[in-house]
Design an enzyme around this catalytic site. Structure first.
Site, short mmCIF file in Angstrom:
data_model
loop_
_atom_site.label_atom_id
_atom_site.label_comp_id
_atom_site.label_asym_id
_atom_site.label_seq_id
_atom_site.Cartn_x
_atom_site.Cartn_y
_atom_site.Cartn_z
N HIS A 14 82.93 18.14 43.06
CA HIS A 14 82.49 17.02 43.92
C HIS A 14 80.97 17.02 44.11
O HIS A 14 80.43 16.02 44.60
CB HIS A 14 83.23 17.01 45.27
CG HIS A 14 82.70 17.94 46.31
ND1 HIS A 14 82.81 17.71 47.67
CD2 HIS A 14 82.08 19.14 46.19
CE1 HIS A 14 82.27 18.71 48.34
NE2 HIS A 14 81.82 19.60 47.48
N HIS A 71 74.15 14.07 49.98
CA HIS A 71 73.91 14.92 48.81
C HIS A 71 73.57 14.07 47.59
O HIS A 71 73.82 12.87 47.58
CB HIS A 71 75.17 15.74 48.51
CG HIS A 71 75.70 16.49 49.70
ND1 HIS A 71 76.69 15.98 50.51
CD2 HIS A 71 75.36 17.70 50.21
CE1 HIS A 71 76.94 16.85 51.49
NE2 HIS A 71 76.15 17.91 51.34
N ASP A 122 79.99 8.08 50.34
CA ASP A 122 80.47 9.37 50.83
C ASP A 122 80.28 9.34 52.35
O ASP A 122 79.16 9.11 52.82
CB ASP A 122 79.61 10.47 50.17
CG ASP A 122 80.05 11.87 50.51
OD1 ASP A 122 80.61 12.09 51.61
OD2 ASP A 122 79.80 12.77 49.68
N1 LIG Z 1 80.41 15.07 47.51
C1 LIG Z 1 79.94 16.04 48.26
N2 LIG Z 1 80.26 16.13 49.52
N3 LIG Z 1 79.18 16.91 47.65
C2 LIG Z 1 78.63 18.09 48.30
C3 LIG Z 1 77.94 18.97 47.31
C4 LIG Z 1 77.34 20.19 47.94
C5 LIG Z 1 76.51 21.06 47.00
N4 LIG Z 1 75.33 20.35 46.56
C6 LIG Z 1 77.33 21.51 45.81
O1 LIG Z 1 77.09 21.11 44.73
O2 LIG Z 1 78.23 22.28 45.92
MN LIG Z 2 79.09 13.05 47.66
MN LIG Z 3 78.07 14.28 50.32
#
Ligand SMILES: NC(=[NH2+])NCCC[C@H](N)C(=O)O
Ligand SMILES: [Mn+2]
Ligand SMILES: [Mn+2]
Length: 298
Positions: A138, A123, A225
């Protein structure tokens, strides 16, 4: 670096899947100390930042989940990371969901004029309250660290931004929201998506990344991540995306970063032992740390 300090950040407030608060325990259980011991003169495990069991609070004005709590706990982490760097030790932070990067970078960045950031992730984590599909913090830490988003998140430790967009490289991207795509174009953030990794190969991607950051940065933070890896290799994550970076490619990436001698801080995030298969993801994290810190076969 001769000294390593491990900081656990068992925070799961940046998303909805409980269990990622057990990430630091799972990584310790996977043998982080034993594995890294031969690579450092000293290792200090500083334990965990106290998070407690706070109740979920949605901020009325911004709709962000646990905004005040994330800000408060990030400040604690920033102070601890700052302290570690001041003591001449390498800070290694164990997550926790990726919102912890807000605190890590707040502690790291004050020590560098031009901090580079490698964001190893499926992401972009470049959302704001306005663009987020989920309201989960997150999905916002990279934006917040660039000074974009809610002031409670961008101003941790009393300054912003923590990094400049031209000093950021995202590696492994394969799931970006519309607002994130716009921001990437607008700010000229360098992205090696899975397409480039397939096409160029990881060796070339890392050569280019290292050359790009070497020119202009005085330190580089690795924010890894575990969902950057393919879910077959790292199933214990809350937001898995198919078609990710392989375990082998990830080792190569870590080995090349070690050779470059450019990494000055790191964090490994999103390990969720509840979703994992026999601690496979935590073990992968520890094995990748081995490569990052210079483990050699012979
Ligand atoms: N750190 C991560 N796993 N981030 C996932 C984010 C997923 C999605 N783009 C959101 O903002 O909700
Ligand atoms: Mn992430
Ligand atoms: Mn991620």
């Amino acid at each position: 670096m001769k000294k390593l300090s491990i900081i656990g950040m068992p925070m799961d407030l940046g998303q909805m899947r409980r269990g990622v608060d057990m990430g630091p325990s799972a990584i310790r259980y996977a043998g982080i100390n034993e594995r890294l011991k031969p690579l450092f003169e000293e290792i200090h495990d500083m334990g965990d930042i106290p998070i407690g069991r706070p109740e979920v609070v949605i901020d009325k004005e911004s709709n962000l989940r646990n905004l005040d709590l994330v800000a408060e706990k990030s400040t604690l982490l920033a102070e601890k990371v700052d302290e570690v760097i001041q003591s001449g030790s390498f800070p290694l932070v164990l997550g926790g969901d990726h919102s912890i990067a807000i605190g890590t970078l707040a502690g790291v960045s004050k020590h560098y004029k031009n901090l580079g950031v490698i964001w190893y992730d499926a992401h972009g984590d470049l959302n704001t309250a306005e663009t987020s599909p989920s309201g989960n913090i997150h999905g916002m830490p990279l934006a917040a660290s660039l000074g974009i988003g809610h002031p409670s998140l961008t101003n941790i430790a009393g300054y912003a931004p923590k990094a400049k967009p031209e000093n950021v490289v995202i590696i492994g991207a394969r799931s970006l929201d519309d607002g994130e795509k716009i921001l990437i174009k607008e700010k000229g953030i360098k992205v090696y998506s899975m397409h480039e990794i397939d096409r160029l190969g990881m060796a070339k991607v890392m050569e280019e990344t290292i050359a790009y950051l070497k020119e202009k940065t005085d330190g580089v933070h690795l924010s890894l991540d575990l969902d950057g890896l393919d879910p077959n290799d790292a199933p214990g994550v809350g937001t898995p995306v198919m078609g990710g970076i392989s375990y082998r490619e990830s080792h190569l990436a870590m080995e090349m970063l070690e050779e470059s001698k450019m990494i000055t801080s790191a964090e490994f995030v999103e390990v969720n032992p509840i979703l994992d298969e026999k601690n496979k993801t935590a073990r992968a994290a520890v094995e990748l740390m081995g490569s990052l810190f210079g483990e050699k076969l012979i």
